[in-house]
Design a protein around this motif. Structure first.
Motif, mmCIF file in Angstrom:
data_model
loop_
_atom_site.group_PDB
_atom_site.id
_atom_site.type_symbol
_atom_site.label_atom_id
_atom_site.label_comp_id
_atom_site.label_asym_id
_atom_site.label_seq_id
_atom_site.Cartn_x
_atom_site.Cartn_y
_atom_site.Cartn_z
ATOM 1 N N ARG A 169 28.713 20.575 32.128
ATOM 2 C CA ARG A 169 28.013 21.438 31.181
ATOM 3 C C ARG A 169 26.506 21.341 31.427
ATOM 4 O O ARG A 169 25.945 20.240 31.444
ATOM 5 C CB ARG A 169 28.321 21.047 29.723
ATOM 6 C CG ARG A 169 29.778 21.200 29.349
ATOM 7 C CD ARG A 169 30.020 20.850 27.889
ATOM 8 N NE ARG A 169 29.546 19.528 27.533
ATOM 9 C CZ ARG A 169 30.179 18.384 27.838
ATOM 10 N NH1 ARG A 169 31.312 18.418 28.521
ATOM 11 N NH2 ARG A 169 29.683 17.224 27.462
ATOM 12 N N HIS A 206 25.497 17.456 31.425
ATOM 13 C CA HIS A 206 26.499 16.607 30.798
ATOM 14 C C HIS A 206 27.827 16.780 31.543
ATOM 15 O O HIS A 206 28.049 17.800 32.203
ATOM 16 C CB HIS A 206 26.695 16.974 29.322
ATOM 17 C CG HIS A 206 25.417 17.232 28.589
ATOM 18 N ND1 HIS A 206 24.712 16.247 27.942
ATOM 19 C CD2 HIS A 206 24.698 18.375 28.433
ATOM 20 C CE1 HIS A 206 23.621 16.769 27.396
ATOM 21 N NE2 HIS A 206 23.584 18.058 27.677
ATOM 22 N N CYS A 228 25.041 27.436 27.127
ATOM 23 C CA CYS A 228 25.747 26.394 27.867
ATOM 24 C C CYS A 228 26.511 27.014 29.034
ATOM 25 O O CYS A 228 27.330 27.921 28.839
ATOM 26 C CB CYS A 228 26.714 25.649 26.949
ATOM 27 S SG CYS A 228 27.536 24.259 27.758
ATOM 28 N N GLU A 260 23.640 16.428 23.526
ATOM 29 C CA GLU A 260 24.110 17.688 24.100
ATOM 30 C C GLU A 260 23.106 18.813 23.868
ATOM 31 O O GLU A 260 22.739 19.132 22.731
ATOM 32 C CB GLU A 260 25.451 18.061 23.476
ATOM 33 C CG GLU A 260 26.129 19.257 24.106
ATOM 34 C CD GLU A 260 26.911 18.907 25.367
ATOM 35 O OE1 GLU A 260 27.156 19.821 26.177
ATOM 36 O OE2 GLU A 260 27.287 17.725 25.521
ATOM 37 N N GLY A 264 23.536 17.231 18.382
ATOM 38 C CA GLY A 264 23.717 17.979 19.617
ATOM 39 C C GLY A 264 23.848 19.465 19.329
ATOM 40 O O GLY A 264 24.207 19.877 18.213
#
Length: 771
Positions: free
Chosen positions: A24, A13, A35, A267, A244
């Motif tokens: 990310r 992302h 992450c 996400e 997400g």
């Protein structure tokens, strides 16, 4: 000190901030997700160096802050390019469009920063950190997967249907959330949760997804239906669809090729659609409905497997029988989980990610995969990639070579097959985009001639060595019995030809694709000549295969192995002598058909192409194989398929077929085969869109809509009656048996009886007179 395992790059992302681009990447290792954030990154593209002053004027006019790099690169059209960097990808795309409007040139502006960061570092499937520096590493993630399926009222595209229920299945955790009062008979064995409102259903769905915290969410048409409908209801209820891993909501983008279809970005999770995943792994089915695929692979299907009034049946169960309704809803979710597991799709998608850098949600993506593996290598050679549409040559490249066949009924037919012919041609003859550019300016002894004026440099190239690496990896995968990796490599290698021949690829050049296919034509033709000079008849050839009639051979399989070995050696010597190159062509003995038929084109004496049948010996006994004939086509009736299979079996086995054909016709006329006379076709458009031509399946669909105005299915089942084409279950006329005899049985029979000196009409007249 114990070395931590490599982490798998699950999702990627990026976000624009005041400090630049934030990247990310969600990484998975030992069932844990984290992450990896990289801040203050820049976007990158390339511009023509001689146009820099004009670009600077444009940037100043629009108030753009752009950093110009010092390194220079070459382009395939002879220009010098320089990199430029910015803090906003969206602004970069905007000023590039503005520049192109006034005749300025830019390249590689369409590669988003999250993809470019990984690509340039060869970080494809997995990553390790050495002193905080990321390096490529193979990873084997243990992915947690949630399957979702919803049930709604009748769905009309463009409108949000009423939501009835949501089924969630994640390992041994399963639940069906039903909106409304639960009406069931006895105690339920299914975990059913009843909620009073759609709002409660949505909130509970979001809560469970976050609690169960899956790495991947799957379903059948999960993006364009299930998740999209849930998103629409969340919007109506003003509820954030926050699924997400950072509690963010999905990001939706419409597809360029179809604005009614979407990509979705969640996400820290991958959303993988069932049909797309099966297509990317080269699975083929009559159609990609959940019912067809699950029946084919799992031998079980949906709880309402086939009902003409399926919508009304779902409505009835929702109103009257919550247990049956929940079972139906949940089974669809469980089927998708089981299909992914049964087909080994997770292993395939992970291995593909390691090879190409493609995220698991990318269905297909051949051009994207080629770009990812090729571009960083091209940059290290000091070049950048051309833009799509930049190639002035727009001619079509020829397809694979298909020989004229010699029709007949044969014993002992051998199939010799070139192992991965197109990749081996690329590897042998040094076919490559960079090599094509460098070959055009090379002295005579530094290039290899291709086709359509193509010349390929003998040392400056990328693709041949890339094929070599993939080939070695596939051999290793086979050695380790890693079938998903082997399959992924095979698909990728075979896709390279198609990519180079596609005008949607930035490296498209007809000289590249033609130098592959036309070389394949030459190889197949000269291989046929070699075999015929040995005294054997070649009866057919197709792309990379040659069919040899091993007449009077004492050991047909031994002859097949001998011919394959001799051809391989002959090509090795030939290519060394003529081109001073190393041959990677390898002929294999693939198949020995004990009995074989190559039919004629219907109504002619010419041999057919891509249509044949034969008997093979396998470990499980003799096996009847059909290619391209009615027995394996979805647009023929079950009766026709069954008839062809049994007729060919009888003739190949030398059993009586005359009386059996007559009995089949008699059974047909007496109505004993009515259940097998159904045609099944898919509608590519709505019935109303068929204006100029209305083929039989459209006529049947139109009649079905008259009987059931709510029906808007995409698949129609129908029969031919004396009153025309009628849909199931609204058949009210006598079956037109003469149609099935003339259009189904007779052409199938005559295709093989022709070689016995018989005709269907004469044989049936003769046999029926005996009854």
């Amino acid at each position: 000190m114990h070395k931590p395992p490599a982490e798998f790059i699950l999702s990627r992302h990026w976000t624009e901030t005041d400090q630049g681009i934030e990247l990310r990447y969600w990484l998975i290792s030992q069932g844990e997700a984290r992450c990896w954030r990289i801040n203050a990154q820049e976007t990158t593209c390339f511009i023509a160096e001689h146009q820099l002053p004009k670009w600077q004027s444009l940037w100043k006019k629009w108030g753009q802050t752009v950093r110009v790099g010092k390194q220079t690169f070459k382009t395939f059209n002879g220009l010098t390019a320089i990199p430029v960097y910015g803090q906003s990808y969206r602004q970069q795309r905007r000023w590039v469009r503005q520049g192109r409007d006034i005749g300025l040139v830019a390249w590689e502006d369409d590669i988003n920063p999250a993809e470019r960061f990984l690509m340039e570092r060869f970080l494809f499937g997995g990553v390790e950190f050495h002193q905080q520096k990321p390096v490529p590493a193979p990873a084997k993630p243990a992915l947690s997967v949630l399957s979702i399926d919803i049930e709604t009222a009748w769905y009309t595209p463009g409108k949000t249907p009423n939501l009835y229920s949501v089924a969630l299945a994640c390992g041994d955790k399963q639940v069906v959330i039903i909106v409304g009062e639960v009406k069931q008979h006895g105690s339920s064995q299914i975990n059913i949760e009843a909620v009073s409102t759609v709002r409660e259903c949505l909130l509970r769905t979001v809560e469970l997804i976050n609690r169960w915290d899956p790495d991947c969410i799957i379903g059948w048409n999960v993006v364009d239906f299930d998740l999209q409908i849930i998103q629409q209801h969340c919007d109506l209820q003003q509820i954030p669809f926050s699924i997400g891993r950072d509690n963010s909501v999905p990001v939706w983008r419409s597809r360029a090729d179809n604005p009614n279809r979407f990509y979705v970005d969640v996400e820290g999770r991958q959303i993988v659609d069932g049909p797309g995943a099966f297509r990317s792994a080269a699975w083929g089915f009559d159609d990609y409905s959940l019912e067809t695929v699950s029946r084919t692979l799992l031998k079980r299907g949906k709880q309402i497997a086939h009902s003409d009034d399926k919508v009304n049946e779902i409505e009835r169960m929702y109103r009257e029988d919550s247990e049956a309704f929940a079972r139906y809803n949940l089974e669809d979710a469980v089927l998708v989980l089981d299909l992914f597991e049964h087909a080994g799709l997770w292993q395939f998608l992970v291995e593909r990610a390691h090879l190409t850098g493609l995220a698991m949600d990318r269905a297909g993506g051949s051009s994207a995969a080629f770009n990812t593996v090729y571009l960083p290598r091209l940059h290290r050679k000091g070049y950048i990639a051309p833009n799509i549409g930049e190639q002035p040559l727009q001619m079509e490249s020829p397809g694979g070579f298909v020989m004229e066949s010699v029709p007949g009924l044969y014993e002992d037919v051998l199939v010799l097959d070139f192992k991965s012919l197109y990749p081996s041609i690329i590897q042998t003859f040094l076919i490559d985009p960079l090599g094509l550019h460098e070959g055009a300016k090379a002295p005579d002894d530094d290039y290899v001639n291709g086709f359509i004026t193509a010349k390929f440099h003998r040392t400056e190239h990328i693709l041949p060595s890339l094929i070599d690496q993939l080939w070695q990896a596939r051999d290793q995968a086979k050695k380790e019995k890693n079938a998903p990796m082997s399959q992924a490599i095979k698909i990728i290698m075979n896709s390279f030809y198609g990519v180079l021949g596609s005008q949607l690829c930035r490296f498209f050049d007809p000289r590249l694709a033609s130098s592959i296919t036309m070389r394949g034509h030459q190889i197949l033709q000269e291989s046929r000549e070699f075999i015929e000079q040995k005294g054997h008849q070649v009866i057919y050839g197709d792309t990379d295969s040659i069919f040899v009639h091993a007449q009077n051979a004492n050991d047909p399989a031994g002859l097949g192995r001998q011919l394959a070995s001799e051809l391989t050696q002959w090509w090795q010597q030939r290519i060394t002598d003529e081109f001073q190159l190393t041959s990677h062509l390898e002929m294999e003995f693939e198949t020995h058909y004990k009995k074989f038929i190559m039919p004629t084109i219907r109504g002619t004496e010419m041999g057919s192409k891509k249509r044949y049948a034969g008997i093979l010996n396998t470990d499980q006994g003799e096996k009847l194989i059909f290619k391209g004939l009615e027995a394996v086509r979805s647009d023929w009736t079950k009766m026709a398929k069954t008839f062809q299979i049994e007729l060919y079996r009888r003739i190949f086995a030398g059993e009586n077929h005359k009386q059996w054909i007559a009995e089949t016709v008699l059974n047909l006329k007496q109505g004993k085969l009515d259940a097998q006379l159904v045609y099944k076709r898919r509608l590519r458009r709505s019935v109303e869109e068929y204006q100029k031509q209305r083929p039989p399946h459209v006529q049947a669909a139109a009649l079905k809509q008259q009987h059931n105005p709510n029906w808007r299915g995409r698949s129609i089942e129908y029969v031919k009656t004396v009153n025309g084409w009628q849909p199931l279950p609204y058949v009210n006329a006598t079956i037109d048996y003469d149609h099935y005899i003339e259009k189904q049985i007779e052409p199938i029979a005559d295709a093989i009886l022709h070689f016995l000196g018989e005709t269907f009409a004469e044989l049936v007249d003769e046999q029926l007179s005996l009854f």
